[in-house]
Design a protein around this motif. Sequence first.
Motif, PDB file in Angstrom:
ATOM      1  N   ASP A   1       0.797  -1.125   0.095  1.00 42.54           N
ATOM      2  CA  ASP A   1       0.325   0.025   0.069  1.00 42.54           C
ATOM      3  C   ASP A   1       0.923   1.252   0.090  1.00 42.54           C
ATOM      4  OD1 ASP A   1      -2.202  -1.458  -0.076  1.00 42.54           O
ATOM      5  OD2 ASP A   1      -2.589  -1.203   2.229  1.00 42.54           O
ATOM      6  N   ARG A   2       2.082   1.154  -0.202  1.00 41.13           N
ATOM      7  CA  ARG A   2       2.963   2.474   0.054  1.00 41.13           C
ATOM      8  C   ARG A   2       2.444   3.371  -1.039  1.00 41.13           C
ATOM      9  NH1 ARG A   2       5.585  -1.363  -2.939  1.00 41.13           N
ATOM     10  NH2 ARG A   2       6.743  -0.904  -4.847  1.00 41.13           N
ATOM     11  N   LEU A   3       2.698   4.687  -0.323  1.00 40.14           N
ATOM     12  CA  LEU A   3       2.468   6.001  -1.211  1.00 40.14           C
ATOM     13  C   LEU A   3       0.851   6.114  -1.264  1.00 40.14           C
ATOM     14  CD1 LEU A   3       5.327   6.001  -3.769  1.00 40.14           C
ATOM     15  CD2 LEU A   3       4.996   7.186  -1.844  1.00 40.14           C
ATOM     16  N   PHE A   4      -0.134   5.121  -0.901  1.00 39.80           N
ATOM     17  CA  PHE A   4      -1.275   5.481  -1.062  1.00 39.80           C
ATOM     18  C   PHE A   4      -1.870   6.202   0.216  1.00 39.80           C
ATOM     19  CE2 PHE A   4      -2.021   0.873  -3.100  1.00 39.80           C
ATOM     20  CZ  PHE A   4      -1.624   1.444  -4.515  1.00 39.80           C
TER      21      PHE A   4
ATOM     22  N   ALA B   1      -3.719   7.824   3.418  1.00 38.67           N
ATOM     23  CA  ALA B   1      -3.663   6.958   4.564  1.00 38.67           C
ATOM     24  C   ALA B   1      -5.208   6.774   4.968  1.00 38.67           C
ATOM     25  CB  ALA B   1      -3.010   8.026   5.935  1.00 38.67           C
TER      26      ALA B   1
ATOM     27  N   SER C   1     -10.118   6.335   0.892  1.00 36.31           N
ATOM     28  CA  SER C   1      -9.444   6.667  -0.428  1.00 36.31           C
ATOM     29  C   SER C   1      -8.496   5.507  -0.689  1.00 36.31           C
ATOM     30  CB  SER C   1      -8.430   7.758  -0.204  1.00 36.31           C
ATOM     31  OG  SER C   1      -9.356   8.923   0.343  1.00 36.31           O
ATOM     32  N   ARG C   2      -7.845   4.797   0.265  1.00 39.34           N
ATOM     33  CA  ARG C   2      -6.825   3.830   0.030  1.00 39.34           C
ATOM     34  C   ARG C   2      -7.417   2.621  -0.614  1.00 39.34           C
ATOM     35  NH1 ARG C   2      -2.396   2.102   4.408  1.00 39.34           N
ATOM     36  NH2 ARG C   2      -1.712   4.227   3.710  1.00 39.34           N
TER      37      ARG C   2
END
Lengths: 471, 471, 471
Positions: free
Chosen positions: B10-13, B15, B19-20
């Motif tokens: 999930d990096r950069l998505f 928080a 939305s994630r």
Amino acid sequence: MTHPLRLHPDRLFPADERSRAIARALYAGVKDLPIVSPHGHTDPAWFAYDQPFADPAELLIVPDHYVFRMLYSQGVGLEALGVPTVDGSATETDPRAIWRLFASHYHLFRGTPSRLWLDWVFAEIFGIDIRLEAATADHYYDVIAAALPTPAFRPRALFDRFGIELIATTESPLDPLEHHRAIRESGWHGRVVTAYRPDPVMDPEHPGFAGNLIRFGEVAGEDISTFAGYLRAHENRRAFFRAAGATSTDHGHPSARTADLPPAEIEALYARVRSGPVTPAEAELFRAHMLTEMARMSVADGMVMQIHPGVHRSHNPALLGRFGRDKGADIPVPTGYVEALKPLLDRFGNERDLTIILFTLDETAYARELAPLAGHYPALRLGPPWWFHDSPEGMRRFREQVTETAGFYNTVGFNDDTRAFLSIPARHDVARRMDCGFLARLVAEHRLEEDEAHELARALTYDLVKKAYRL
Amino acid sequence: MTHPLRLHPDRLFPADERSRAIARALYAGVKDLPIVSPHGHTDPAWFAYDQPFADPAELLIVPDHYVFRMLYSQGVGLEALGVPTVDGSATETDPRAIWRLFASHYHLFRGTPSRLWLDWVFAEIFGIDIRLEAATADHYYDVIAAALPTPAFRPRALFDRFGIELIATTESPLDPLEHHRAIRESGWHGRVVTAYRPDPVMDPEHPGFAGNLIRFGEVAGEDISTFAGYLRAHENRRAFFRAAGATSTDHGHPSARTADLPPAEIEALYARVRSGPVTPAEAELFRAHMLTEMARMSVADGMVMQIHPGVHRSHNPALLGRFGRDKGADIPVPTGYVEALKPLLDRFGNERDLTIILFTLDETAYARELAPLAGHYPALRLGPPWWFHDSPEGMRRFREQVTETAGFYNTVGFNDDTRAFLSIPARHDVARRMDCGFLARLVAEHRLEEDEAHELARALTYDLVKKAYRL
Amino acid sequence: MTHPLRLHPDRLFPADERSRAIARALYAGVKDLPIVSPHGHTDPAWFAYDQPFADPAELLIVPDHYVFRMLYSQGVGLEALGVPTVDGSATETDPRAIWRLFASHYHLFRGTPSRLWLDWVFAEIFGIDIRLEAATADHYYDVIAAALPTPAFRPRALFDRFGIELIATTESPLDPLEHHRAIRESGWHGRVVTAYRPDPVMDPEHPGFAGNLIRFGEVAGEDISTFAGYLRAHENRRAFFRAAGATSTDHGHPSARTADLPPAEIEALYARVRSGPVTPAEAELFRAHMLTEMARMSVADGMVMQIHPGVHRSHNPALLGRFGRDKGADIPVPTGYVEALKPLLDRFGNERDLTIILFTLDETAYARELAPLAGHYPALRLGPPWWFHDSPEGMRRFREQVTETAGFYNTVGFNDDTRAFLSIPARHDVARRMDCGFLARLVAEHRLEEDEAHELARALTYDLVKKAYRL
């Protein structure tokens, strides 16, 4: 009807629960670290003589330009707020009347950092649990006025209560630093150091410059009729300041311009500056050259340079004439660094033992100029968000715009830069919370590991400021 | 004690979970699309001869100005990092020593895009699962050094493994493009094209300009003693580059200024440029006029123009003298587009078959100038965030500041713009994740429907770059 | 295949549930407040004569420069969109053909405020529940064309349906204001007032200035051969406008520059302006001085000044020649306020009864210049985000960048600033939602109490605009 005053334990943390939980954990690790205040404007006499503060208005309103500029913008005269006039004509002298006027306009501060700082002072220092408004003005006044004469509210007691490890004041080269000597001689344990702010004798446009220059030669014991003597006078006063604990100099110039003039040119310019008057361009060039001389001296004596450029001071001539300088009419202007700093950097930018801390009121420089410069030159570091930007959104923009290019380690922790002594813990607390919130977002977005965030939270709170300012 | 190295899915998505979840779904649709790299600085010789990369330091540190500028800013000399000197004096030659020095400073990159790119390279390409730091430096060195000579780590194998559909390099008009010819003649399936970067023969302030100009006439087979001949030389070389696959030109000027001089004036200016030396103003005017000539040629031959303005190159003269250009001392400056581009746009801005892609390092132009210009002129498109802004926060600011005025369809997808070949997939992945995160926020805030976001995610990743660069 | 068109009740609220829930509650308190529209460009004839709108294209596309600039940027000619030419040469006249062309490009507006406004118009005003695209173009056209002639879609019916309490139009001093008179004489209850926009007789570079000046003397009944007479003409026309309900003036200058010339100088400059032609510098100086004169008159007659600076108008000469002004080719430029406004502020900045509302297209001025100025000078207030920044992200940046220094109470609520009558409720709704979202974030981060946020939501929606514009 009154409203409760509450300081929520999660204040200023990100709203989403994932980030907030991380921010809470990071903050728990730094909230009780000592306060290191490397740049500010408190009065050393407070700590030297430990006298009680006068009254609520004199303590919290009359000297705070953030406060009275906002009221002034909404039509409240500075006379009614008790701000002294240049010609000594009368202004309001009843502190309770001033306090009531302030209280009835307190809603103007919604959404501003002043509100955060003041609410913290009210709740944490004075234990008040209802909101300031017209209806509660007298309650506030009475509580604060009753507390101020008591031992717990004297400067040294507050210094300890605030957990201050060190605080720096700022003085002119003409200052005899007798309060700092009194502090040292008193045997008190608090560390209060000075900083060398030579604008009054380095800026030909400073009010009283000509007289300042004469006194400068006298206090330094140097013949300043030549530029060499003038430089020696700086060297002497810098040494005197270092003996009073100073580890830094500070320079508040209209621009970031630097220059490195050949000896004959600066000698001739200095002669014109000394005989006066000079053109604005000559004044600018003299200040510009002197920044490079200050860097040269810093390489020699190890003092950290701070450059605070980019303000149009006293923009409002009517206000200046009636109330003097520093009355909330200073307005930032566009400020360039890339060409401006080049002469200085060409000579000293690669010095590993020199530290120059850059500040700005022009946030457009963060990502475009300041982060790229600090991410390259060994001599450069970035100061924290300054003045109008010493605020939650200002701090957020700073980290978001400088970190990716300059990293965290080219920044230097927080400066409170204030004369509002009681608000100092609140200001540091805002910075700690915002930094933890920023780090928490990086962790929540998996751009940083949690163990690294804890290390960084401590660095941003404590380690970096001590290293950068050599404290 | 070591720390794990993990690339979180999930990096950069964003928080927040709402939305994630949307970002995850959008990203799933684009993460495996081929990489189209329309502008960059890889060496075509790598793909022509498919030789193994030398060693970990030579591959990942010595040529990467993002890396060594950060270490330099914190007092690490470029000598110790093995950066070659102009005069050939010795610098560090032991790649393991260089690697160890880098590893012990790796914490400086916390919060920077370099950290994201490098961690991806370590984890995904080399399969390393512990964090780089002093204690793990040798482990890293050994793993990488062991891998590099193996067939799977040769340039062509990596090209395939990375899923590259096409990559563009950048060459001077003086370049014989023999590596590109070698690639074509080798029968290899990879598409590696060139791009026409005429700065060395178009910028009178380019080092070696006078000699370059003579060689330009020779390689083009034109008499360049007249401006007409000089223009024909460009036309010839552009045709030669097109035959080697080029679909674009690239222009790295100090400003975005354009001009459209009358024939007699440009003829006279060219004569001065050719005889040299010229004033800075003359050099600027010549570059400015030539951008308009380049646009005229692009209308004729269909090549897409890229303009990369606004950098003070080699700001640090001591570093330039010792190590040469491109050593991390290039600093952005304020850059205006509205007046600067007008002469060119007056002539060619309404051409529907011309594409000019504008880049900036001055983010203040995004919402104020670039989005309004690109949202009007048929010939203009906006390039992705560039150089210092090729980062998560930079990408976020770009989309937030240009989309509302220029829309998505006046942008052109991602450019990696790098010579760091191994990091190319990581860079594209960051862009894909950030674009999906931005789109996810629009969907979560009900400003865009999810089916549209999926279509846009694909457009931003793949469709727009192919269309804009005519690939 | 078609797609549903839905206006989600939570649209534009923050994505995280904590903030969103607060935003919902705040919005519930303001969504049904009346619309006060203090600055815009609707046609008073609509309200005077209440005739039906012509057709869907004429209503929604042909006059909307946001719409046709985007299509133009992607290669659609203005001829095909039915935009009239200067020379009267033919352009598309079939509104259905224009509508189909627009529909087939509707995806270009993804992520733009135009998309938000138009979808609201389609769904709320016309009750359409499928998305606009090529396949649904005719359905849209038929629904809208059928509705327009019916009583419910006439201007006055829509005025009531929209809940408009007051709307201001903008007229030249040369305008006889006969439509406003017709409205008053009709006995209709709707409040439609004018605003004094003297650019056509105050800007020597305005097309037709010389003739305008002659007519100005005629309509004002003053001998304008002297500067004193010219000023009296303004005073007369301002009085005439005030009698037609005007409470404000509006000034659309290329820069924010002001001047305060000595009488002999302005008399001489006026003589040159009147005889014409003048240099650009003279034109700029005349406009600059006239802003100060307008402030002087506003102190006397109480009219609120609006300054809208910083646009390079008609940047595209080919388009200007073929289609005239206001065709989407106006581009913002860097705009300074600190030095520019000083002459005016030196004279009138401390007037508590004067209100000058500043706008900008240069967002870099928000935190650096505008908020510090408005947070000090009693005469200054900040207008809402303008033109390209009248958008969700633009509104967010505005609040984030001005609130901490200027507070909420130095802002003046929302301006729709539009001639697109049907979109007015949508624009105000976007502003209300974004303000509630911003306040919600402050509450969620415990920077503001919820009761204060409710009070502020109402102030930003309704109270501040009425107070600032004296309505």
